[in-house]
Design an enzyme around this catalytic site. Structure first.
Site, short mmCIF file in Angstrom:
data_model
loop_
_atom_site.label_atom_id
_atom_site.label_comp_id
_atom_site.label_asym_id
_atom_site.label_seq_id
_atom_site.Cartn_x
_atom_site.Cartn_y
_atom_site.Cartn_z
N LYS A 177 21.17 -14.00 78.08
CA LYS A 177 22.12 -13.24 76.92
C LYS A 177 21.83 -13.83 75.58
O LYS A 177 21.33 -15.06 75.39
CB LYS A 177 23.46 -13.67 77.68
CG LYS A 177 23.84 -12.99 78.86
CD LYS A 177 25.43 -12.98 79.39
CE LYS A 177 25.55 -12.39 80.69
NZ LYS A 177 26.94 -12.28 80.92
N TYR B 48 26.58 -1.89 81.63
CA TYR B 48 27.93 -2.62 82.25
C TYR B 48 28.82 -1.40 82.73
O TYR B 48 30.14 -1.82 82.65
CB TYR B 48 28.30 -3.54 81.01
CG TYR B 48 27.70 -4.93 81.15
CD1 TYR B 48 27.79 -5.81 82.46
CD2 TYR B 48 27.07 -5.37 80.12
CE1 TYR B 48 27.26 -7.05 82.62
CE2 TYR B 48 26.55 -6.68 80.29
CZ TYR B 48 26.65 -7.44 81.23
OH TYR B 48 25.96 -8.66 81.47
N ASN C 213 28.28 -16.68 78.62
CA ASN C 213 27.78 -17.47 79.85
C ASN C 213 26.11 -17.48 80.22
O ASN C 213 25.86 -17.74 81.15
CB ASN C 213 28.64 -17.03 81.02
CG ASN C 213 28.44 -15.73 81.46
OD1 ASN C 213 27.67 -15.08 80.93
ND2 ASN C 213 29.21 -15.48 82.38
N HIS D 284 22.85 -13.19 83.20
CA HIS D 284 23.18 -12.10 84.10
C HIS D 284 22.36 -12.33 85.44
O HIS D 284 21.24 -12.35 85.44
CB HIS D 284 23.02 -10.84 83.54
CG HIS D 284 23.13 -9.84 84.28
ND1 HIS D 284 24.46 -9.27 85.05
CD2 HIS D 284 22.36 -9.10 85.15
CE1 HIS D 284 24.33 -8.31 85.80
NE2 HIS D 284 23.11 -8.16 86.10
N GLU E 81 19.49 -1.96 88.25
CA GLU E 81 19.43 -2.40 87.16
C GLU E 81 18.02 -2.73 86.74
O GLU E 81 17.57 -2.42 85.73
CB GLU E 81 20.00 -3.86 87.25
CG GLU E 81 21.65 -4.08 87.10
CD GLU E 81 22.23 -5.05 87.60
OE1 GLU E 81 21.73 -6.13 87.66
OE2 GLU E 81 23.66 -5.06 87.62
N1 UDP Z 1 33.31 -11.51 81.29
C1 UDP Z 1 34.08 -11.58 80.14
N2 UDP Z 1 35.37 -11.96 80.81
C2 UDP Z 1 35.76 -11.84 81.82
C3 UDP Z 1 34.96 -11.47 82.82
C4 UDP Z 1 33.71 -11.50 82.58
O1 UDP Z 1 33.81 -11.62 79.19
O2 UDP Z 1 37.08 -12.15 82.12
C5 UDP Z 1 31.89 -11.21 80.81
C6 UDP Z 1 31.14 -12.27 81.31
O3 UDP Z 1 30.02 -12.24 80.34
C7 UDP Z 1 30.43 -11.97 82.65
C8 UDP Z 1 30.16 -10.31 82.43
O4 UDP Z 1 31.38 -9.95 81.59
O5 UDP Z 1 29.25 -12.53 83.08
C9 UDP Z 1 30.12 -9.37 83.69
O6 UDP Z 1 31.22 -9.97 84.46
P1 UDP Z 1 31.30 -10.04 85.99
O7 UDP Z 1 32.44 -10.14 86.59
O8 UDP Z 1 30.27 -9.02 86.49
O9 UDP Z 1 30.37 -11.61 86.10
P2 UDP Z 1 29.14 -11.96 86.54
O10 UDP Z 1 28.56 -11.27 87.76
O11 UDP Z 1 28.17 -11.86 85.32
O12 UDP Z 1 29.00 -13.46 87.01
#
Ligand code: UDP
Length: 140
Positions: free
Chosen positions: A11, A51, A114, A117, A128
């Protein structure tokens, strides 16, 4: 032994800090092989489409803004149980909850920024990968 493919993204918070190589090293160290890779800078529509399952979540708009704030590295990883293996080495979504030694524990800035992905199921991996790569771009 199930050899799978999964979609991985490094990211903007990580490209900005010039740590894409450190992250790829962690993925390779976990037994994953990069079989496709490109650096791109998404337009808003591309981030929204990627997304789209989060469209109704309150973090959606900010997530899209973050994902278009700089270049990203999109890649296909291949290996035994690649989907689960990638999620394990990534660590929990929120770095505060991530296990020691995971990418997010060691590199993530916060819940949104974070660093990585990873597809969360075989269905999302297929969707994807098909969305981001042509078949000819994947060289196993
Ligand atoms: N994210 C965020 N706030 C939240 C939850 C998720 O900004 O409360 C962002 C974070 O970058 C995350 C992405 O949205 O990686 C997608 O969320 P998901 O729950 O799918 O998590 P992942 O699969 O990436 O662990």
């Amino acid at each position: 032994m199930t050899i799978e493919r999964t979609l991985s993204i490094i990211k903007p918070d990580a490209t900005e800090r010039n740590i894409t190589g450190l992250i790829v090293a962690r993925l390779e160290g976990a037994g994953l092989r990069v079989v496709a890779q490109k650096r791109v800078w998404w337009k808003k529509k591309q981030a929204e489409e990627f997304y789209e399952m989060h469209k109704k979540r309150d973090f959606f708009d900010e997530l899209v803004q973050f994902m278009i704030s700089g270049p990203i590295v999109v890649q296909v990883l291949e290996g035994e149980d690649a989907i689960k293996r990638n999620r394990l080495v990534m660590g929990a979504t929120n770095p505060v909850d991530a296990d020691p030694g995971t990418i997010r524990k060691d590199f993530a800035v916060n819940l949104q920024r974070n660093s990585v992905h990873g597809s969360d199921s075989p269905e999302s991996a297929k969707r994807e990968i098909d969305l981001l790569f042509k078949k000819s771009e994947i060289v196993g």
